[in-house]
Design a protein around this motif. Structure first.
Motif, PDB file in Angstrom:
ATOM      1  N   ALA A  87      43.783  30.932  36.248  1.00 28.89           N
ATOM      2  CA  ALA A  87      42.331  31.025  36.205  1.00 28.89           C
ATOM      3  C   ALA A  87      41.789  31.058  37.632  1.00 28.89           C
ATOM      4  N   VAL A  88      40.754  31.791  37.831  1.00 25.74           N
ATOM      5  CA  VAL A  88      40.095  31.886  39.126  1.00 25.74           C
ATOM      6  C   VAL A  88      39.155  30.690  39.266  1.00 25.74           C
ATOM      7  N   PRO A  89      39.116  30.047  40.451  1.00 23.12           N
ATOM      8  CA  PRO A  89      38.234  28.886  40.609  1.00 23.12           C
ATOM      9  C   PRO A  89      36.759  29.283  40.544  1.00 23.12           C
ATOM     10  N   HIS A  90      35.943  28.335  40.127  1.00 25.12           N
ATOM     11  CA  HIS A  90      34.501  28.559  40.098  1.00 25.12           C
ATOM     12  C   HIS A  90      33.946  28.594  41.512  1.00 25.12           C
ATOM     13  N   ILE A  91      34.534  27.748  42.388  1.00 29.23           N
ATOM     14  CA  ILE A  91      34.121  27.696  43.783  1.00 29.23           C
ATOM     15  C   ILE A  91      35.375  27.804  44.642  1.00 29.23           C
ATOM     16  N   LEU A  92      35.339  28.693  45.603  1.00 31.36           N
ATOM     17  CA  LEU A  92      36.446  28.863  46.535  1.00 31.36           C
ATOM     18  C   LEU A  92      35.921  28.595  47.932  1.00 31.36           C
ATOM     19  N   VAL A  93      36.532  27.614  48.625  1.00 29.84           N
ATOM     20  CA  VAL A  93      36.174  27.309  50.003  1.00 29.84           C
ATOM     21  C   VAL A  93      37.388  27.634  50.863  1.00 29.84           C
ATOM     22  N   GLU A  94      37.208  28.536  51.801  1.00 30.05           N
ATOM     23  CA  GLU A  94      38.294  28.913  52.712  1.00 30.05           C
ATOM     24  C   GLU A  94      37.958  28.415  54.112  1.00 30.05           C
ATOM     25  N   HIS A  95      38.934  27.730  54.738  1.00 32.70           N
ATOM     26  CA  HIS A  95      38.761  27.168  56.075  1.00 32.70           C
ATOM     27  C   HIS A  95      39.584  28.003  57.048  1.00 32.70           C
ATOM     28  N   SER A  96      38.954  28.971  57.708  1.00 30.65           N
ATOM     29  CA  SER A  96      39.706  29.807  58.640  1.00 30.65           C
ATOM     30  C   SER A  96      38.793  30.792  59.355  1.00 30.65           C
ATOM     31  N   ASP A  97      39.403  31.664  60.107  1.00 30.22           N
ATOM     32  CA  ASP A  97      38.727  32.767  60.782  1.00 30.22           C
ATOM     33  C   ASP A  97      38.088  33.657  59.715  1.00 30.22           C
ATOM     34  N   PRO A  98      36.830  34.063  59.875  1.00 27.87           N
ATOM     35  CA  PRO A  98      36.163  34.863  58.842  1.00 27.87           C
ATOM     36  C   PRO A  98      36.918  36.119  58.419  1.00 27.87           C
ATOM     37  N   CYS A  99      37.644  36.730  59.319  1.00 28.26           N
ATOM     38  CA  CYS A  99      38.327  37.983  58.979  1.00 28.26           C
ATOM     39  C   CYS A  99      39.618  37.772  58.200  1.00 28.26           C
ATOM     40  N   THR A 100      39.945  36.506  57.912  1.00 30.76           N
ATOM     41  CA  THR A 100      41.092  36.223  57.040  1.00 30.76           C
ATOM     42  C   THR A 100      40.643  35.802  55.640  1.00 30.76           C
ATOM     43  N   TRP A 101      39.326  35.670  55.437  1.00 33.10           N
ATOM     44  CA  TRP A 101      38.818  35.293  54.120  1.00 33.10           C
ATOM     45  C   TRP A 101      39.130  36.387  53.112  1.00 33.10           C
ATOM     46  N   LYS A 102      39.369  35.980  51.882  1.00 31.43           N
ATOM     47  CA  LYS A 102      39.688  36.935  50.819  1.00 31.43           C
ATOM     48  C   LYS A 102      38.562  37.946  50.632  1.00 31.43           C
ATOM     49  N   ARG A 103      38.956  39.140  50.233  1.00 36.02           N
ATOM     50  CA  ARG A 103      37.982  40.188  49.914  1.00 36.02           C
ATOM     51  C   ARG A 103      37.941  40.364  48.410  1.00 36.02           C
ATOM     52  N   PHE A 104      36.748  40.375  47.860  1.00 36.10           N
ATOM     53  CA  PHE A 104      36.565  40.637  46.438  1.00 36.10           C
ATOM     54  C   PHE A 104      35.602  41.810  46.309  1.00 36.10           C
ATOM     55  N   PRO A 105      35.925  42.780  45.471  1.00 37.74           N
ATOM     56  CA  PRO A 105      34.951  43.855  45.258  1.00 37.74           C
ATOM     57  C   PRO A 105      33.670  43.271  44.683  1.00 37.74           C
ATOM     58  N   GLU A 106      32.537  43.753  45.142  1.00 34.59           N
ATOM     59  CA  GLU A 106      31.245  43.235  44.667  1.00 34.59           C
ATOM     60  C   GLU A 106      31.128  43.367  43.155  1.00 34.59           C
ATOM     61  N   THR A 107      31.746  44.375  42.590  1.00 35.78           N
ATOM     62  CA  THR A 107      31.663  44.580  41.144  1.00 35.78           C
ATOM     63  C   THR A 107      32.517  43.589  40.363  1.00 35.78           C
ATOM     64  N   SER A 108      33.315  42.790  41.058  1.00 34.48           N
ATOM     65  CA  SER A 108      34.178  41.843  40.345  1.00 34.48           C
ATOM     66  C   SER A 108      33.517  40.490  40.131  1.00 34.48           C
ATOM     67  N   ARG A 109      32.223  40.391  40.420  1.00 34.61           N
ATOM     68  CA  ARG A 109      31.529  39.125  40.208  1.00 34.61           C
ATOM     69  C   ARG A 109      31.627  38.744  38.734  1.00 34.61           C
ATOM     70  N   PRO A 110      31.925  37.477  38.416  1.00 37.21           N
ATOM     71  CA  PRO A 110      32.099  37.070  37.024  1.00 37.21           C
ATOM     72  C   PRO A 110      30.854  37.330  36.176  1.00 37.21           C
ATOM     73  N   LEU A 111      31.063  37.751  34.978  1.00 40.41           N
ATOM     74  CA  LEU A 111      29.960  37.923  34.034  1.00 40.41           C
ATOM     75  C   LEU A 111      29.591  36.566  33.473  1.00 40.41           C
ATOM     76  N   GLN A 112      28.329  36.381  33.162  1.00 40.48           N
ATOM     77  CA  GLN A 112      27.872  35.106  32.618  1.00 40.48           C
ATOM     78  C   GLN A 112      27.759  35.201  31.102  1.00 40.48           C
ATOM     79  N   SER A 113      28.190  34.171  30.434  1.00 44.34           N
ATOM     80  CA  SER A 113      28.046  34.119  28.984  1.00 44.34           C
ATOM     81  C   SER A 113      26.666  33.547  28.668  1.00 44.34           C
TER      82      SER A 113
END
Length: 115
Positions: free
Chosen positions: A1-27
């Motif tokens: 399962a994908v976390p509801h909140i993801l906090v990454e501690h690092s250089d900004p250019c190493t943060w994960k990339r997610f396509p904008e269209t992959s935002r979770p749908l709300q029920s």
């Protein structure tokens, strides 16, 4: 399962990339539909720099996250003046273990070492 909140501690250019269209749908209950959850509801990047100048690359990489957490008001000003949206930059100070870094305990230890 994908976390509801993801906090990454690092250089900004190493943060994960997610396509904008992959935002979770709300029920209907405002909870993400598990089958559609490929991006966390909130993606936070925590970073800092000791430089007084922020590179254009870092500014662009800050667009990968919903919020950018930095340790001081100096960093907030640095990131926003460089072009990161002010609405996403927050000062979140470093945590300190006050039991471990107790000034009175240090003074007590120092006094016990004096002959």
């Amino acid at each position: 399962a994908v976390p509801h909140i993801l906090v990454e501690h690092s250089d900004p250019c190493t943060w994960k990339r997610f396509p904008e269209t992959s935002r979770p749908l709300q029920s209907e209950t405002s909870r993400p539909l598990q089958s559609e959850m490929s991006r966390p509801l909130l993606h936070i990047g925590r970073t800092m720099t000791e430089s007084a100048v922020l590179s254009p690359e870092w500014v662009a990489c800050c667009d990968r996250v919903d919020e950018v957490w930095v340790p001081t008001p100096f960093h907030v000003a640095l990131f926003t003046e460089a072009g990161v949206a002010a609405s996403k930059v927050f000062a979140v100070p470093e945590a300190v273990d006050t039991a471990f870094f107790d000034r009175s305990a240090v003074i007590s230890r120092q006094n016990s070492l004096i002959p």
